[in-house]
Design a protein around this motif. Sequence first.
Motif, PDB file in Angstrom:
ATOM      1  N   UNK A  39       0.827  -1.203   0.000  1.00 34.29           N
ATOM      2  CA  UNK A  39       0.000   0.000   0.000  1.00 34.29           C
ATOM      3  C   UNK A  39       0.865   1.259   0.000  1.00 34.29           C
ATOM      4  N   UNK A  40       1.921   1.253   0.806  1.00 29.52           N
ATOM      5  CA  UNK A  40       2.811   2.413   0.873  1.00 29.52           C
ATOM      6  C   UNK A  40       3.551   2.622  -0.446  1.00 29.52           C
ATOM      7  N   UNK A  41       3.945   1.541  -1.088  1.00 31.29           N
ATOM      8  CA  UNK A  41       4.624   1.645  -2.380  1.00 31.29           C
ATOM      9  C   UNK A  41       3.688   2.261  -3.418  1.00 31.29           C
ATOM     10  N   UNK A  42       2.420   1.876  -3.371  1.00 33.20           N
ATOM     11  CA  UNK A  42       1.416   2.427  -4.277  1.00 33.20           C
ATOM     12  C   UNK A  42       1.306   3.942  -4.102  1.00 33.20           C
ATOM     13  N   UNK A  43       1.259   4.388  -2.840  1.00 34.67           N
ATOM     14  CA  UNK A  43       1.196   5.831  -2.552  1.00 34.67           C
ATOM     15  C   UNK A  43       2.459   6.521  -3.056  1.00 34.67           C
ATOM     16  N   UNK A  44       3.604   5.880  -2.821  1.00 34.28           N
ATOM     17  CA  UNK A  44       4.892   6.457  -3.245  1.00 34.28           C
ATOM     18  C   UNK A  44       4.939   6.663  -4.756  1.00 34.28           C
ATOM     19  N   UNK A  45       4.492   5.665  -5.509  1.00 32.11           N
ATOM     20  CA  UNK A  45       4.511   5.755  -6.973  1.00 32.11           C
ATOM     21  C   UNK A  45       3.618   6.897  -7.451  1.00 32.11           C
ATOM     22  N   UNK A  46       2.414   6.990  -6.882  1.00 34.73           N
ATOM     23  CA  UNK A  46       1.475   8.037  -7.301  1.00 34.73           C
ATOM     24  C   UNK A  46       1.981   9.427  -6.895  1.00 34.73           C
ATOM     25  N   UNK A  47       2.614   9.506  -5.736  1.00 39.12           N
ATOM     26  CA  UNK A  47       3.196  10.779  -5.287  1.00 39.12           C
ATOM     27  C   UNK A  47       4.314  11.207  -6.237  1.00 39.12           C
ATOM     28  N   UNK A  48       5.122  10.247  -6.674  1.00 41.57           N
ATOM     29  CA  UNK A  48       6.214  10.532  -7.608  1.00 41.57           C
ATOM     30  C   UNK A  48       5.669  11.067  -8.936  1.00 41.57           C
ATOM     31  N   UNK A  49       4.555  10.510  -9.390  1.00 42.45           N
ATOM     32  CA  UNK A  49       3.932  10.984 -10.632  1.00 42.45           C
ATOM     33  C   UNK A  49       3.499  12.442 -10.487  1.00 42.45           C
ATOM     34  N   UNK A  50       2.857  12.757  -9.357  1.00 43.34           N
ATOM     35  CA  UNK A  50       2.404  14.132  -9.113  1.00 43.34           C
ATOM     36  C   UNK A  50       3.591  15.083  -9.078  1.00 43.34           C
ATOM     37  N   UNK A  51       4.641  14.707  -8.362  1.00 48.72           N
ATOM     38  CA  UNK A  51       5.831  15.565  -8.253  1.00 48.72           C
ATOM     39  C   UNK A  51       6.486  15.781  -9.620  1.00 48.72           C
ATOM     40  N   UNK A  52       6.497  14.748 -10.447  1.00 52.20           N
ATOM     41  CA  UNK A  52       7.076  14.871 -11.788  1.00 52.20           C
ATOM     42  C   UNK A  52       6.256  15.824 -12.645  1.00 52.20           C
ATOM     43  N   UNK A  53       4.936  15.763 -12.511  1.00 50.86           N
ATOM     44  CA  UNK A  53       4.072  16.685 -13.254  1.00 50.86           C
ATOM     45  C   UNK A  53       4.337  18.127 -12.844  1.00 50.86           C
ATOM     46  N   UNK A  54       4.521  18.344 -11.540  1.00 48.81           N
ATOM     47  CA  UNK A  54       4.817  19.693 -11.035  1.00 48.81           C
ATOM     48  C   UNK A  54       6.173  20.167 -11.555  1.00 48.81           C
ATOM     49  N   UNK A  55       7.194  19.295 -11.460  1.00 45.30           N
ATOM     50  CA  UNK A  55       8.552  19.671 -11.854  1.00 45.30           C
ATOM     51  C   UNK A  55       8.670  19.955 -13.351  1.00 45.30           C
ATOM     52  N   UNK A  56       7.821  19.343 -14.153  1.00 45.41           N
ATOM     53  CA  UNK A  56       7.871  19.537 -15.609  1.00 45.41           C
ATOM     54  C   UNK A  56       6.947  20.656 -16.080  1.00 45.41           C
ATOM     55  N   UNK A  57       6.368  21.366 -15.128  1.00 44.31           N
ATOM     56  CA  UNK A  57       5.537  22.508 -15.490  1.00 44.31           C
ATOM     57  C   UNK A  57       4.209  22.143 -16.111  1.00 44.31           C
ATOM     58  N   UNK A  58       3.721  20.936 -15.854  1.00 47.22           N
ATOM     59  CA  UNK A  58       2.477  20.490 -16.475  1.00 47.22           C
ATOM     60  C   UNK A  58       1.238  21.121 -15.845  1.00 47.22           C
ATOM     61  N   UNK A  59       1.442  21.884 -14.760  1.00 52.72           N
ATOM     62  CA  UNK A  59       0.321  22.569 -14.126  1.00 52.72           C
ATOM     63  C   UNK A  59       0.446  24.075 -14.309  1.00 52.72           C
ATOM     64  N   UNK A  60       1.281  24.474 -15.258  1.00 52.94           N
ATOM     65  CA  UNK A  60       1.475  25.892 -15.545  1.00 52.94           C
ATOM     66  C   UNK A  60       0.649  26.256 -16.772  1.00 52.94           C
ATOM     67  N   UNK A  61      -0.076  27.363 -16.726  1.00 55.32           N
ATOM     68  CA  UNK A  61      -0.888  27.797 -17.865  1.00 55.32           C
ATOM     69  C   UNK A  61      -0.023  28.322 -19.011  1.00 55.32           C
ATOM     70  N   UNK A  62       1.228  28.626 -18.698  1.00 55.24           N
ATOM     71  CA  UNK A  62       2.129  29.222 -19.685  1.00 55.24           C
ATOM     72  C   UNK A  62       2.649  28.153 -20.630  1.00 55.24           C
ATOM     73  N   UNK A  63       2.257  28.214 -21.899  1.00 54.04           N
ATOM     74  CA  UNK A  63       2.670  27.201 -22.873  1.00 54.04           C
ATOM     75  C   UNK A  63       4.175  27.161 -23.055  1.00 54.04           C
ATOM     76  N   UNK A  64       4.815  28.336 -22.988  1.00 54.81           N
ATOM     77  CA  UNK A  64       6.266  28.378 -23.170  1.00 54.81           C
ATOM     78  C   UNK A  64       6.982  27.594 -22.085  1.00 54.81           C
ATOM     79  N   UNK A  65       6.438  27.684 -20.843  1.00 53.16           N
ATOM     80  CA  UNK A  65       7.056  26.952 -19.736  1.00 53.16           C
ATOM     81  C   UNK A  65       6.935  25.461 -19.969  1.00 53.16           C
ATOM     82  N   UNK A  66       5.777  25.015 -20.477  1.00 58.12           N
ATOM     83  CA  UNK A  66       5.576  23.595 -20.745  1.00 58.12           C
ATOM     84  C   UNK A  66       6.480  23.107 -21.866  1.00 58.12           C
ATOM     85  N   UNK A  67       6.613  23.958 -22.916  1.00 54.24           N
ATOM     86  CA  UNK A  67       7.472  23.569 -24.032  1.00 54.24           C
ATOM     87  C   UNK A  67       8.916  23.419 -23.562  1.00 54.24           C
TER      88      UNK A  67
END
Length: 210
Positions: free
Chosen positions: A175-203
């Motif tokens: 169960x903890x590993x499952x949470x860890x994997x999903x948390x890692x996905x969220x953090x990766x989305x944040x780090x790659x600017x996938x939650x930024x409205x600015x298209x240039x930042x995403x590019x």
Amino acid sequence: KDKKEFVEEVAGRIRSLDYIKIDEIPEIELYMDQVIKFMDDHFASLKRYEGDKMITKAMINNYTKNKLLPSPEKKKYGKDHMLLLIFIYYFKNVLSIKDINSILTPLTESFFGKDDEEISLGDIYDEVFEVCKSATTDISRSVLKAFNRSKESFEDEEDEKKENYLKNFAFIASLCFDVHVKKTIVESMIDRGMLDFNDDANKGSRKDKR
């Protein structure tokens, strides 16, 4: 048998989880004490211990200080404040304050207090929690599957108490590993600017990835 019944009970609770509906949130603005009482009353079923506080004055002040929550108007919190507090409640058990800030800042800047827009914060809240609600069946099945796999582990252990402990440990680790994997996905989305409205930042983020 007792453990299986316990896990099935927990899976059943997951399937029955619900969220605070928009029409349950008062139309009038609330003072701090009223906000705390509202959150305590509506999240009472999620308390681990009877004396637990779902939210405190210090927490709310900290959220405001860290710009997760806009400051109240004349010490009063409106409906959009309440919606953000509910999101924060779910996020804070998994993510850091910094990451929550990254997630909520675009939402707050574009939709907070703007009911005259085509889409309001309330509309977003309803849509998001419908998505979450639809996932509860899959989550409960995942929990039961992890339980059944752990039940088949450590069968060569002759000491019954040790075997029981190791099976439980394997289940918890899964169960903890499952949470860890999903948390890692969220953090990766944040780090790659996938939650930024600015298209240039995403590019730029996608270019860095390549």
